[in-house]
Write a protein that holds these residues in place. Structure first.
Motif, PDB file in Angstrom:
ATOM      1  N   GLU A  83       0.889  -1.053   0.252  1.00 39.99           N
ATOM      2  CA  GLU A  83       0.005   0.158   0.284  1.00 39.99           C
ATOM      3  C   GLU A  83       1.064   1.770   0.035  1.00 39.99           C
ATOM      4  O   GLU A  83       0.890   2.170  -0.937  1.00 39.99           O
ATOM      5  CB  GLU A  83      -0.855   0.239   1.152  1.00 39.99           C
ATOM      6  N   TRP A  84       2.213   1.384   0.863  1.00 44.57           N
ATOM      7  CA  TRP A  84       3.012   2.631   0.680  1.00 44.57           C
ATOM      8  C   TRP A  84       3.633   2.745  -0.682  1.00 44.57           C
ATOM      9  O   TRP A  84       4.011   3.724  -0.858  1.00 44.57           O
ATOM     10  CB  TRP A  84       4.010   1.551   1.560  1.00 44.57           C
ATOM     11  N   ASP A  85       4.253   1.598  -0.970  1.00 51.18           N
ATOM     12  CA  ASP A  85       4.577   1.611  -2.681  1.00 51.18           C
ATOM     13  C   ASP A  85       3.718   2.183  -3.502  1.00 51.18           C
ATOM     14  O   ASP A  85       3.634   2.415  -4.654  1.00 51.18           O
ATOM     15  CB  ASP A  85       4.704   0.938  -2.624  1.00 51.18           C
ATOM     16  N   LEU A  86       1.945   1.910  -3.324  1.00 47.75           N
ATOM     17  CA  LEU A  86       1.528   2.634  -3.744  1.00 47.75           C
ATOM     18  C   LEU A  86       0.613   3.998  -3.570  1.00 47.75           C
ATOM     19  O   LEU A  86       0.562   4.586  -5.061  1.00 47.75           O
ATOM     20  CB  LEU A  86      -0.319   1.829  -4.367  1.00 47.75           C
ATOM     21  N   MET A  87       0.606   4.371  -2.851  1.00 52.43           N
ATOM     22  CA  MET A  87       0.824   5.786  -1.731  1.00 52.43           C
ATOM     23  C   MET A  87       1.877   6.140  -2.813  1.00 52.43           C
ATOM     24  O   MET A  87       1.486   7.786  -3.476  1.00 52.43           O
ATOM     25  CB  MET A  87      -0.063   5.937  -0.970  1.00 52.43           C
ATOM     26  N   LYS A  88       2.932   6.212  -2.726  1.00 56.69           N
ATOM     27  CA  LYS A  88       4.217   6.729  -3.112  1.00 56.69           C
ATOM     28  C   LYS A  88       4.130   6.585  -4.220  1.00 56.69           C
ATOM     29  O   LYS A  88       5.084   7.920  -5.334  1.00 56.69           O
ATOM     30  CB  LYS A  88       5.779   6.310  -2.601  1.00 56.69           C
ATOM     31  N   SER A  89       3.160   6.198  -5.508  1.00 55.45           N
ATOM     32  CA  SER A  89       3.614   5.736  -6.747  1.00 55.45           C
ATOM     33  C   SER A  89       2.544   7.478  -6.812  1.00 55.45           C
ATOM     34  O   SER A  89       2.612   8.038  -8.144  1.00 55.45           O
ATOM     35  CB  SER A  89       2.927   4.715  -7.656  1.00 55.45           C
ATOM     36  N   HIS A  90       2.050   8.469  -6.210  1.00 54.84           N
ATOM     37  CA  HIS A  90       1.165   9.354  -6.525  1.00 54.84           C
ATOM     38  C   HIS A  90       1.956  10.708  -7.625  1.00 54.84           C
ATOM     39  O   HIS A  90       1.952  11.119  -7.826  1.00 54.84           O
ATOM     40  CB  HIS A  90       0.229   9.993  -5.503  1.00 54.84           C
ATOM     41  N   SER A  91       3.604  10.619  -7.122  1.00 54.42           N
ATOM     42  CA  SER A  91       4.357  11.724  -7.109  1.00 54.42           C
ATOM     43  C   SER A  91       4.733  11.541  -9.094  1.00 54.42           C
ATOM     44  O   SER A  91       4.410  12.390  -9.456  1.00 54.42           O
ATOM     45  CB  SER A  91       5.604  11.772  -6.417  1.00 54.42           C
ATOM     46  N   GLU A  92       4.993  10.282  -8.970  1.00 50.60           N
ATOM     47  CA  GLU A  92       5.550   9.957 -10.871  1.00 50.60           C
ATOM     48  C   GLU A  92       4.052  10.348 -11.594  1.00 50.60           C
ATOM     49  O   GLU A  92       3.585  11.146 -12.322  1.00 50.60           O
ATOM     50  CB  GLU A  92       6.254   8.994 -10.268  1.00 50.60           C
ATOM     51  N   ASN A  93       2.937   9.665 -10.799  1.00 48.21           N
ATOM     52  CA  ASN A  93       1.514   9.674 -11.344  1.00 48.21           C
ATOM     53  C   ASN A  93       1.410  11.499 -11.475  1.00 48.21           C
ATOM     54  O   ASN A  93       1.228  11.800 -12.526  1.00 48.21           O
ATOM     55  CB  ASN A  93       0.911   9.607 -10.856  1.00 48.21           C
ATOM     56  N   GLY A  94       1.535  11.927 -10.791  1.00 49.95           N
ATOM     57  CA  GLY A  94       1.355  13.570 -11.033  1.00 49.95           C
ATOM     58  C   GLY A  94       2.288  14.324 -12.134  1.00 49.95           C
ATOM     59  O   GLY A  94       1.419  14.761 -12.564  1.00 49.95           O
ATOM     60  N   HIS A  95       3.678  14.212 -11.913  1.00 50.95           N
ATOM     61  CA  HIS A  95       4.486  14.611 -12.795  1.00 50.95           C
ATOM     62  C   HIS A  95       4.280  14.028 -14.484  1.00 50.95           C
ATOM     63  O   HIS A  95       4.335  14.991 -15.439  1.00 50.95           O
ATOM     64  CB  HIS A  95       5.796  14.261 -12.180  1.00 50.95           C
ATOM     65  N   ASN A  96       3.833  12.529 -13.922  1.00 57.68           N
ATOM     66  CA  ASN A  96       3.576  12.643 -15.951  1.00 57.68           C
ATOM     67  C   ASN A  96       2.065  13.365 -16.340  1.00 57.68           C
ATOM     68  O   ASN A  96       1.742  13.068 -18.160  1.00 57.68           O
ATOM     69  CB  ASN A  96       2.901  10.653 -15.677  1.00 57.68           C
ATOM     70  N   ILE A  97       1.004  13.234 -15.639  1.00 56.98           N
ATOM     71  CA  ILE A  97      -0.255  13.610 -15.987  1.00 56.98           C
ATOM     72  C   ILE A  97      -0.027  15.243 -16.567  1.00 56.98           C
ATOM     73  O   ILE A  97      -0.255  15.515 -17.053  1.00 56.98           O
ATOM     74  CB  ILE A  97      -1.303  14.270 -14.209  1.00 56.98           C
ATOM     75  N   LEU A  98       1.002  15.764 -15.315  1.00 55.04           N
ATOM     76  CA  LEU A  98       1.533  18.088 -15.731  1.00 55.04           C
ATOM     77  C   LEU A  98       2.206  17.699 -16.572  1.00 55.04           C
ATOM     78  O   LEU A  98       2.578  18.916 -17.135  1.00 55.04           O
ATOM     79  CB  LEU A  98       2.089  18.043 -14.748  1.00 55.04           C
ATOM     80  N   LYS A  99       3.746  17.114 -17.249  1.00 55.40           N
ATOM     81  CA  LYS A  99       5.403  17.570 -17.388  1.00 55.40           C
ATOM     82  C   LYS A  99       5.001  17.903 -18.765  1.00 55.40           C
ATOM     83  O   LYS A  99       5.409  18.775 -19.123  1.00 55.40           O
ATOM     84  CB  LYS A  99       5.413  16.247 -17.503  1.00 55.40           C
ATOM     85  N   ASP A 100       4.325  17.617 -19.834  1.00 54.84           N
ATOM     86  CA  ASP A 100       3.878  18.013 -20.968  1.00 54.84           C
ATOM     87  C   ASP A 100       3.666  19.397 -22.018  1.00 54.84           C
ATOM     88  O   ASP A 100       3.532  19.568 -22.549  1.00 54.84           O
ATOM     89  CB  ASP A 100       3.851  16.600 -21.874  1.00 54.84           C
ATOM     90  N   SER A 101       2.993  20.140 -20.709  1.00 56.02           N
ATOM     91  CA  SER A 101       2.566  21.577 -21.029  1.00 56.02           C
ATOM     92  C   SER A 101       3.318  22.984 -20.755  1.00 56.02           C
ATOM     93  O   SER A 101       4.752  22.236 -20.347  1.00 56.02           O
ATOM     94  CB  SER A 101       1.580  21.907 -19.674  1.00 56.02           C
TER      95      SER A 101
END
Length: 516
Positions: free
Chosen positions: A397-415
C-alpha cells in the motif's frame, strides 16, 4: 574685437514677462568680452515664456566639465580657437561622442574662419550652425538662438514621444502584470504631452481612470480602477465619493453629455464601448490654451485608455478562470479526504511567502503560489481505501501511495504553461528530502528543485497543524520542534531558519484560511 555690431539698431520683439524656467546656454570662448556682450545682447530673450540661463567656459577643458555637469544644456555657443587651434572642434566631438549628448544645439562661432573652413567643419563635425563673429548682429544672434531652441524643443518632443511609445509597448508586453494599466496610462499621457508641446514638465499632476463594473447595475455609479497623485489610494472607491465640488460637477457633465469637459487646468474625458458602457479619464495639469487639434488628440488617447482597460479586463478574466480551475482541481483531489478543507489554499499562501523570503522574484513566487494546489494531483489514481486508511499502510500500500508523485508529474509534464510546468515539478519533488531519503527518486540537497523544497516544508507544516484521518492536530510547539528536528534531514536548513523566524506570519495564514 568691436562691440557695436552686437547692438545695431534693429526692432526687437516684445515677449511675455511670465517666467516658466530657463533654457541653458553655454558660452565657450577664451575672450571675456565675448561672454559679456553675448549675455547683454540676449539678456531679455524669451522663448515659450522661458529666459536663458548663461553658463560660461573659457577653455575647452572648462567646456567639457560644464557639459558633463549640465546634460540638459540647450545651446552651446562654441569658439574654435582657444588654448589650441582646434579646441572648439574637440569640444564638439566630446559632446557627441563622449557625453553622448545629441540633443544640445552646437553653434560654432569663430573670429578666424580660415582656421576652420565652414565646409570642412560642417562635413566632419556634428554641429548645427557655423557663424563668423563679425557677421553676428544682435538680431542675427537672436535669430540663430531662437531657431536653435525651436530645434531643441522639437527634438525633446520627439524623444518624449519615443519614450511614451516605449512605455506603451512595454505595458502591452507586460499586460499580465499587476501594474500594466498604470504603466499604459503613464505612457499615453507622456506621448500626448510631447505632441502638444509641454515636454519640459509633467502633463499631469494626477490621473484617474474610473469605470462601472457590470455587477454595479447602475451606469452612473463609476468605480475608480486606477489613480495616481492625490487619487493613488482611491482604487475601488465610488467616483462620487472621491471627487468633490467643481470636479464632481465637471465629471457628471461629461458623463451626461458623453463628451470631454475642459476646466482651467484639468479635464474629464468620457469613454464608452461595447464591452464597458461608461469610463471616465481625468487629467490635471492641462495647458490652458489647447488648439482644436490638441483636443482631438486628447479624444483619441482617451479612447485608447478605454481599449487598454478592456483588454486587461478580458486578460484578467482568462487568468482568473485558469487559476480557479487549478485551485478547484487541487481541492477536488484533496477533498477525497474529508479532513483536508482549505489545505491547498494554505499550502499555496505559505509557499508563496516562503519563496519571497527565500529571495525569489515576485513573478516566480506567484507562479509557485498558483501551482502549489497541484502538488498532490497524482492522488487521483490512488484508491480511496488507501487514502482514508486510519492505520499505517503495509509495504504494498505504501508503494502504491508513493506512486502519486510520479503519476502527478506524468499528468502535468508535457504542458507548455508556466503554472502547469511548475505543478509537474512540485508533484514530482515535494516528497524528496534534503538528505536524499525521500521519494520518488531519492534526490538530495540543491538537486531537489526549489519549488519542491519549499512546498515540502509548507505541506508538512500545514498537515501537522491540522487533523488527519490517521492523527490529531499538533500544537504549535510540537510542530516547530519537529520541523527543527528535521532541519538538514527532511528540510533545507535555510528554509527552516526563514520559517522559524517568521512563524507568526505563517500562523496567521492558517488563521485566515481555517477549514470551514
Amino acid at each position: 574685437m568691436t562691440e557695436d555690431f552686437l547692438f545695431s539698431e534693429e526692432p526687437e520683439e516684445e515677449l511675455e514677462a511670465v517666467e516658466h524656467g530657463t533654457w541653458k546656454l553655454i558660452i565657450v570662448d577664451d575672450e571675456s568680452e565675448v561672454h559679456a556682450v553675448t549675455k547683454l545682447a540676449l539678456s531679455d530673450f524669451k522663448f515659450q515664456d522661458k529666459s536663458l540661463e548663461f553658463l560660461s567656459a573659457y577653455s575647452g577643458k572648462e567646456a567639457k566639465e560644464l557639459i558633463a555637469k549640465h546634460p540638459d544644456v540647450a545651446i552651446v555657443l562654441l569658439d574654435v580657437v582657444m588654448e589650441t587651434d582646434d579646441a572648439g572642434l574637440k569640444v564638439a566631438q566630446f559632446i557627441r561622442e563622449e557625453a553622448k549628448n545629441n540633443h544640445a544645439r552646437i553653434i560654432l562661432r569663430t573670429g578666424q574662419p580660415g582656421q576652420a573652413p565652414e565646409r570642412q567643419v560642417i562635413v566632419n563635425y556634428d554641429i548645427n550652425d557655423y557663424k563668423s563673429k563679425t557677421e553676428l548682429t544682435a538680431q542675427k544672434l537672436f535669430t540663430v538662438v531662437m531657431s536653435s531652441l525651436r530645434s531643441y524643443r522639437d527634438i525633446l518632443s520627439i524623444e518624449q514621444s519615443r519614450q511614451g511609445l516605449e512605455k506603451i509597448i512595454i505595458a502591452s508586453r507586460d499586460i499580465f502584470t499587476a501594474h500594466s494599466m498604470e504603466n499604459f496610462i503613464e505612457g499615453v499621457i507622456q506621448q500626448l504631452t510631447s505632441i502638444i508641446g509641454t515636454v519640459d514638465e509633467a502633463m499631469y499632476a494626477t490621473t484617474l481612470v474610473a469605470s462601472n463594473p457590470a455587477e454595479n447595475g447602475n451606469e452612473n455609479k463609476l468605480v475608480v480602477f486606477s489613480g495616481q497623485g492625490e487619487f493613488e489610494e482611491s482604487a475601488g472607491k465610488l467616483l462620487e465619493d472621491v471627487l468633490t465640488g467643481e470636479q464632481l460637477k465637471a465629471c457628471l457633465q461629461s458623463l451626461k453629455d458623453k463628451s470631454i469637459v475642459y476646466r482651467d487646468d484639468y479635464l474629464f474625458a468620457y469613454c464608452s464601448s461595447e464591452c464597458n458602457h461608461n469610463s471616465m479619464l481625468y487629467i490635471s495639469g492641462v495647458p490652458k490654451n489647447l488648439t482644436p487639434s490638441h483636443k482631438h488628440l486628447i479624444e483619441i488617447f482617451a479612447q485608447n485608455v478605454q481599449v487598454a482597460y478592456e483588454n486587461i479586463q478580458l486578460q484578467s478574466e482568462v487568468e482568473d478562470t485558469q487559476r480557479e480551475i487549478v485551485y478547484r482541481l487541487g481541492e477536488a483531489v484533496e477533498q477525497r479526504s474529508s479532513e483536508t478543507g482549505n489545505h491547498v489554499k494554505r499550502v499555496a499562501h505559505i509557499a508563496c511567502k516562503l519563496a519571497s523570503l527565500y529571495g525569489m522574484s515576485e513573478v516566480e513566487s506567484e507562479i509557485l503560489k498558483h501551482a502549489a494546489p497541484l502538488h498532490d494531483v497524482g492522488k487521483i489514481g490512488i484508491p480511496d481505501t488507501i487514502i482514508h486508511k486510519p492505520k499505517g499502510l503495509d509495504s504494498d500500500e505504501w508503494d502504491l501511495m508513493k506512486s502519486h508523485s510520479e503519476n502527478g508529474h506524468n499528468i502535468l509534464k508535457d504542458s507548455k504553461r508556466s503554472i502547469i510546468k511548475a505543478g509537474a515539478i512540485l508533484a514530482r519533488d515535494h516528497h524528496e528530502k534534503w538528505d536524499g531519503s525521500g521519494y520518488p527518486r531519492g534526490t538530495k540537497g540543491e538537486d531537489i528543485h526549489i519549488y519542491g523544497r519549499i512546498v515540502a516544508l509548507a505541506d508538512v507544516y500545514d498537515s501537522l497543524r491540522h487533523k488527519r484521518c490517521y492523527k490529531e492536530a499538533w500544537n504549535l510547539e510540537q510542530t516547530v520542534c519537529e520541523i527543527k528536528n528535521q532541519k538538514g534531514l527532511h528540510f533545507e536548513p535555510k528554509l527552516v531558519d526563514l520559517f522559524i523566524s517568521n512563524i507568526d506570519t505563517f500562523e496567521n495564514i492558517l488563521l485566515v484560511n481555517q477549514d470551514g
